[in-house]
Design an enzyme around this catalytic site. Structure first.
Site, PDB file in Angstrom:
ATOM      1  N   GLN A  18       0.799  -1.225   0.000  1.00  0.00           N
ATOM      2  CA  GLN A  18       0.000   0.000   0.000  1.00  0.00           C
ATOM      3  C   GLN A  18       0.833   1.277   0.000  1.00  0.00           C
ATOM      4  OE1 GLN A  18      -2.639  -1.806   3.279  1.00  0.00           O
ATOM      5  NE2 GLN A  18      -4.061  -0.491   2.181  1.00  0.00           N
ATOM      6  N   ARG A  75       3.975  -0.155  12.989  1.00  0.00           N
ATOM      7  CA  ARG A  75       3.635  -1.458  12.419  1.00  0.00           C
ATOM      8  C   ARG A  75       3.699  -1.373  10.895  1.00  0.00           C
ATOM      9  NH1 ARG A  75      -1.799  -3.802  10.993  1.00  0.00           N
ATOM     10  NH2 ARG A  75      -1.274  -5.953  10.533  1.00  0.00           N
ATOM     11  N   HIS A 119       1.079  -9.394   4.615  1.00  0.00           N
ATOM     12  CA  HIS A 119      -0.079  -8.509   4.455  1.00  0.00           C
ATOM     13  C   HIS A 119      -0.526  -8.624   2.988  1.00  0.00           C
ATOM     14  CE1 HIS A 119      -2.160  -4.828   6.388  1.00  0.00           C
ATOM     15  NE2 HIS A 119      -2.764  -5.014   5.233  1.00  0.00           N
ATOM     16  N   GLU A 164      -5.046 -10.156   9.023  1.00  0.00           N
ATOM     17  CA  GLU A 164      -6.410 -10.448   8.577  1.00  0.00           C
ATOM     18  C   GLU A 164      -6.523 -11.632   7.625  1.00  0.00           C
ATOM     19  OE1 GLU A 164      -8.700  -7.140   7.204  1.00  0.00           O
ATOM     20  OE2 GLU A 164      -8.410  -6.001   9.031  1.00  0.00           O
ATOM     21  N   ASN A 290      -7.856  -5.764  14.646  1.00  0.00           N
ATOM     22  CA  ASN A 290      -8.209  -4.707  13.698  1.00  0.00           C
ATOM     23  C   ASN A 290      -9.711  -4.480  13.804  1.00  0.00           C
ATOM     24  OD1 ASN A 290      -5.582  -4.871  12.834  1.00  0.00           O
ATOM     25  ND2 ASN A 290      -6.056  -5.432  10.713  1.00  0.00           N
ATOM     26  N   TYR A 292     -12.869  -1.721  12.551  1.00  0.00           N
ATOM     27  CA  TYR A 292     -13.303  -0.513  11.852  1.00  0.00           C
ATOM     28  C   TYR A 292     -14.791  -0.217  12.035  1.00  0.00           C
ATOM     29  CZ  TYR A 292      -8.831  -0.409   9.433  1.00  0.00           C
ATOM     30  OH  TYR A 292      -7.498  -0.325   9.158  1.00  0.00           O
ATOM     31  N   GLU A 352      -5.106  -2.119  14.106  1.00  0.00           N
ATOM     32  CA  GLU A 352      -5.612  -1.154  13.124  1.00  0.00           C
ATOM     33  C   GLU A 352      -6.941  -0.581  13.594  1.00  0.00           C
ATOM     34  OE1 GLU A 352      -5.977  -2.339   8.982  1.00  0.00           O
ATOM     35  OE2 GLU A 352      -4.149  -3.534   9.138  1.00  0.00           O
ATOM     36  N   TRP A 399      -4.613   3.314  11.815  1.00  0.00           N
ATOM     37  CA  TRP A 399      -4.539   3.110  10.363  1.00  0.00           C
ATOM     38  C   TRP A 399      -5.097   4.361   9.721  1.00  0.00           C
ATOM     39  CZ3 TRP A 399      -2.272  -0.629   7.437  1.00  0.00           C
ATOM     40  CH2 TRP A 399      -2.456  -0.485   6.061  1.00  0.00           C
ATOM     41  N   GLU A 406      -5.613   1.924  -1.305  1.00  0.00           N
ATOM     42  CA  GLU A 406      -6.631   1.185  -0.567  1.00  0.00           C
ATOM     43  C   GLU A 406      -7.188   0.036  -1.431  1.00  0.00           C
ATOM     44  OE1 GLU A 406      -7.418   0.898   2.511  1.00  0.00           O
ATOM     45  OE2 GLU A 406      -9.264  -0.236   2.246  1.00  0.00           O
TER      46      GLU A 406
END
Ligand code: GBH
Length: 446
Positions: A18, A75, A119, A164, A290, A292, A352, A399, A406
């Protein structure tokens, strides 16, 4: 003022594909994300990570910025194909040197490195051998992990095996909106099993090598709430939780897959061999969380089949983020308390948390992203409350440090506390960066 424990680790997170760019430089091999993004009509506006934030070339500047903000831990993830262009075998020393220098720079800035091994950017050469569908992937990952432990294990005190695994397995191997873009639910569940096995194997090698640090795994959590109080909605909610959460926490912490889920899956259930669950259940030093958003869950029948239906849930007063995700800080607290109560209160880091906004720079290029500040503040309050009731939470990684690529959404959603101008690669801290700097300096929020 909500004060955090004295040793609380305030951090920021990124991942290799990313931000790094330099997709084919200094001997790096191709990854499945290079392949996927170079396929036309795959990614929003046909964008890709060829240059991304140009972090590979601007790394010293990025670390200096972190230092300026007072970041205590960083991280990042390692690009497997930068280190092992073919996935196994010959090492690319220039690639390995990059991470060596990154770690030295981070340490010199008095920042604690937290390295994620995977990742999602699998070397394409390994995909050509079947990728995570192939059980040999466990050995490939073990070889790669050994290379990284041997080179950085003397200086990196925090390691994460996978980021994840749910997202990689399902978005990559079932929904096909991520690399490698394969659409098969059965393969996705087998992939989950191989990812978990390879995690266990890496933890075992880390222990055998006698390294000093902590090693854990980073999982994708959402909070699930039933769409109504009806029995059917509550059952749907339980099913979603089993599929996304128990599917990982049970093998990792209890040495079994959730029974209900396995019988529901029937022929799609992963093939498990003797001893596999013992390997997966290796004790870990911490669990990476993580979080969101929260989803409201119900059943819907489609074509005679019962399917799970999810809708974004926002707490009163909150809208949606640029990703279309609902905002519910209480959901994070619920997730943390669930882990505390049902999985033995392991040491946790929030690995995250953050939000994408339509950031509008003013005439000087400054972004006054107060919406992001509100999101961060209320999620940190939720974490603070969880700590107050005894949840063993040791740190928080926001994050993200930089606006970045993205995934299938390209560069449109901006998650960073630092704005990146993707034409010039210039970095400009946003309001949220200054807010976070102050939170770290005070070790607390208002
Ligand atoms: C994380 O995943 C990633 O680790 C990170 O790389 C990413 O940039 C960041 O969050 C922000 O997105 O296929 O429709 O079922 C995010 C969590 C969980 C979001 C799975 C998408 C599934 C969408 N992801 N979710 S779908």
């Amino acid at each position: 003022m909500f004060r955090f424990p004295e040793k609380f680790l305030w951090g920021v997170a990124t991942s290799a594909y990313q931000i790094e760019g330099a997709w084919n430089e200094d001997g790096k091999g191709q990854s499945i994300w290079d392949t996927f993004t170079h396929r036309p009509y795959t990614i929003h506006n046909n964008q890709n990570g060829d240059i991304a934030c140009n972090h590979y070339h601007q790394m010293p500047e990025d670390v200096a910025l972190m230092k300026e903000l007072g970041i205590r831990t960083y991280r990042f993830s390692i690009s497997w194909s930068r280190v092992l262009p073919q996935g196994t075998g010959v090492i690319n020393h220039k690639g390995l040197d990059f991470y060596d220098q990154l770690v030295d720079k981070i340490l010199a800035a008095e920042i604690i490195p937290n390295a994620t091994l995977f990742h999602w950017d699998l070397p394409q050469a390994l995909q050509d051998r079947g990728g995570w569908k192939n059980r040999d992937s466990v050995e490939w990952f073990a070889e790669y992990a050994q290379v990284m432990f041997a080179r950085l294990g003397d200086r990196v005190p925090l390691w994460s095996t996978h980021n994840e695994p749910w997202s990689h397995a399902f978005q990559g191997y079932s929904f096909a909106n991520h690399a490698p873009g394969i659409a098969s639910a059965a393969v996705a569940y087998q992939t989950v099993h191989h990812l978990l096995l390879s995690h266990g194997k890496a933890v075992q090698l880390f222990r055998q090598g006698g390294y000093n640090g902590e090693i854990g795994i980073v999982l994708s959590f959402r909070h699930y709430i039933p769409a109504s109080d009806s029995e059917s909605d509550r059952a749907a909610c339980q099913r979603a939780y089993d599929d996304k959460v128990s599917m990982f926490l049970q093998p990792l912490f209890r040495g079994c897959y959730p029974e209900h889920l396995i019988s529901w899956l029937g022929t799609q259930a992963p093939q498990v061999q003797d001893g596999d669950l013992d390997l997966i259940q290796q004790p870990i030093d911490y669990l990476g969380v993580n979080y969101y958003y929260t989803l409201s869950i119900s059943f819907a029948s489609s074509g005679g089949l019962l399917k799970l239906k999810s809708a974004p849930f926002s707490a009163p007063g909150w809208g949606h983020t640029e990703m279309g995700w609902g905002v519910n800080p209480e959901g994070l607290k619920a997730v943390l308390l669930d882990i505390q109560e049902n999985y033995g209160n392991p040491k946790m880091y929030i690995t995250e948390n953050g939000c994408a906004l339509q950031d509008q720079p003013d005439a000087t290029g400054f972004v006054a992203d107060w919406g992001r500040v509100n999101y961060l503040r209320d999620h940190l309050r939720a974490i603070h409350e969880a700590i107050q009731v005894g949840a063993n939470i040791q740190g928080y990684y926001l994050w993200s440090f930089l606006d970045n690529f993205e995934w299938s959404h390209g560069y449109r959603p901006r998650f960073g506390i630092i704005r990146v101008d993707f034409d010039t690669c210039q970095r400009i801290p946003k309001q949220s960066a200054y807010w976070y700097q102050q939170a770290i300096a005070r070790n607390g929020i208002e």
